[in-house]
Design an enzyme around this catalytic site. Structure first.
Site, PDB file in Angstrom:
ATOM      1  N   VAL A 163       0.835  -1.209   0.000  1.00 52.49           N
ATOM      2  CA  VAL A 163       0.000   0.000   0.000  1.00 52.49           C
ATOM      3  C   VAL A 163       0.867   1.256   0.000  1.00 52.49           C
ATOM      4  O   VAL A 163       0.718   2.138  -0.857  1.00 52.49           O
ATOM      5  CB  VAL A 163      -0.948  -0.002   1.211  1.00 52.49           C
ATOM      6  CG1 VAL A 163      -1.744   1.300   1.261  1.00 52.49           C
ATOM      7  CG2 VAL A 163      -1.894  -1.193   1.134  1.00 52.49           C
ATOM      8  N   TYR A 164       1.772   1.331   0.961  1.00 53.72           N
ATOM      9  CA  TYR A 164       2.641   2.499   1.091  1.00 53.72           C
ATOM     10  C   TYR A 164       3.508   2.686  -0.152  1.00 53.72           C
ATOM     11  O   TYR A 164       3.595   3.788  -0.710  1.00 53.72           O
ATOM     12  CB  TYR A 164       3.516   2.329   2.331  1.00 53.72           C
ATOM     13  CG  TYR A 164       4.494   3.448   2.580  1.00 53.72           C
ATOM     14  CD1 TYR A 164       4.058   4.731   2.889  1.00 53.72           C
ATOM     15  CD2 TYR A 164       5.877   3.217   2.532  1.00 53.72           C
ATOM     16  CE1 TYR A 164       4.956   5.753   3.133  1.00 53.72           C
ATOM     17  CE2 TYR A 164       6.781   4.223   2.794  1.00 53.72           C
ATOM     18  CZ  TYR A 164       6.322   5.491   3.082  1.00 53.72           C
ATOM     19  OH  TYR A 164       7.218   6.513   3.334  1.00 53.72           O
TER      20      TYR A 164
END
Length: 245
Positions: A163-164
């Protein structure tokens, strides 16, 4: 006196960056989602005799908050010389592509990508009035597609945060387009990785926050011959700073 706005500047790398810019003679606007925490950060800086600083509430995920911050800062100055888009979140666990929830992706992109776009678009008019406008988008080597796909990269087996990393790759693309659109102006726009740093973001593992702040400040102070549209990580490439997208 040059003026800078730093989002997410009430703690960690953002606060350290503010401190270093203040020592270089800037007037600094501390952007904080929580106004009280921003005010507390200002008091810490003033306790070190760094007085040219003010706190403003700005939630980069909220259109009205960003708009109000632009109005309030506009009352203080008609010019902004430096914008440092520092506010960011890591998206939380689980970190894998197959297990991360849609909500994780949405909230992380809303802060790390859409938030940068909101703030940049809101303050671009003030930046255009500066003779030497600078935009630093705080990124990470974890967002490099080239490094993430290279088995020989030091972080290949442990720096996998779906995600990051995805959000920072998207931020990098935004930076490329922003630099392109401003290519015939005095703007310098770069994505800068401050390095793996001891903050609450990393559970206080990594390098010193002073080094991270110094890396960001360097690209906020570029002269007219400085680079633009680059992805910088002096931790990965201490020679030229440039790393692959």
């Amino acid at each position: 006196m040059k003026k800078a706005l730093i989002t997410g500047a009430n703690k960690g790398i953002g606060l350290e960056t503010a401190k270093q810019l203040l020592k270089k003679g800037f007037y600094v606007y501390i952007g904080s989602r929580d106004k009280q925490r921003g005010l507390e950060a200002v008091e810490k800086l003033k306790a070190e005799n760094l007085t040219n600083v003010e706190a403003f509430q700005i939630d980069v995920t909220d259109d009205n908050s960003v708009r109000n911050a632009r109005i309030e800062i506009g009352k203080k100055s008609s010019v902004l010389d430096v914008l440092i888009n520092n506010a960011g979140i890591n998206g939380g666990a689980p970190y894998t592509a197959l297990e991360s929830s849609t909500e994780q992706f949405l909230s992380t992109f809303n802060t790390n990508v859409f938030g940068v776009a909101r703030v940049t678009q809101a303050f671009i008019d003030l930046l255009r009035k500066s003779p030497e406008p600078r935009i630093v988008n705080v990124s990470t080597s974890v967002g490099s597609l080239t490094l993430q796909s290279d088995p020989n990269w030091l972080g290949y087996d442990f720096a996998k945060y779906a995600v990051y990393g995805s959000s920072k790759s998207a931020l990098n693309m935004f930076t490329v387009h922003l630099a392109y659109e401003l290519r015939d102006t005095a703007f310098k726009v770069n994505a800068v990785c401050p390095g793996y740093t001891k903050t609450d973001f990393t559970n206080y593992n990594g390098g010193e926050v002073e080094a991270a702040g110094k890396r960001i400040v360097k690209y906020a102070l570029l002269d007219k011959d400085g680079v633009t549209g680059k992805f910088i990580s002096e931790e990965i490439n201490p020679t030229t700073g440039e790393i692959p997208w």
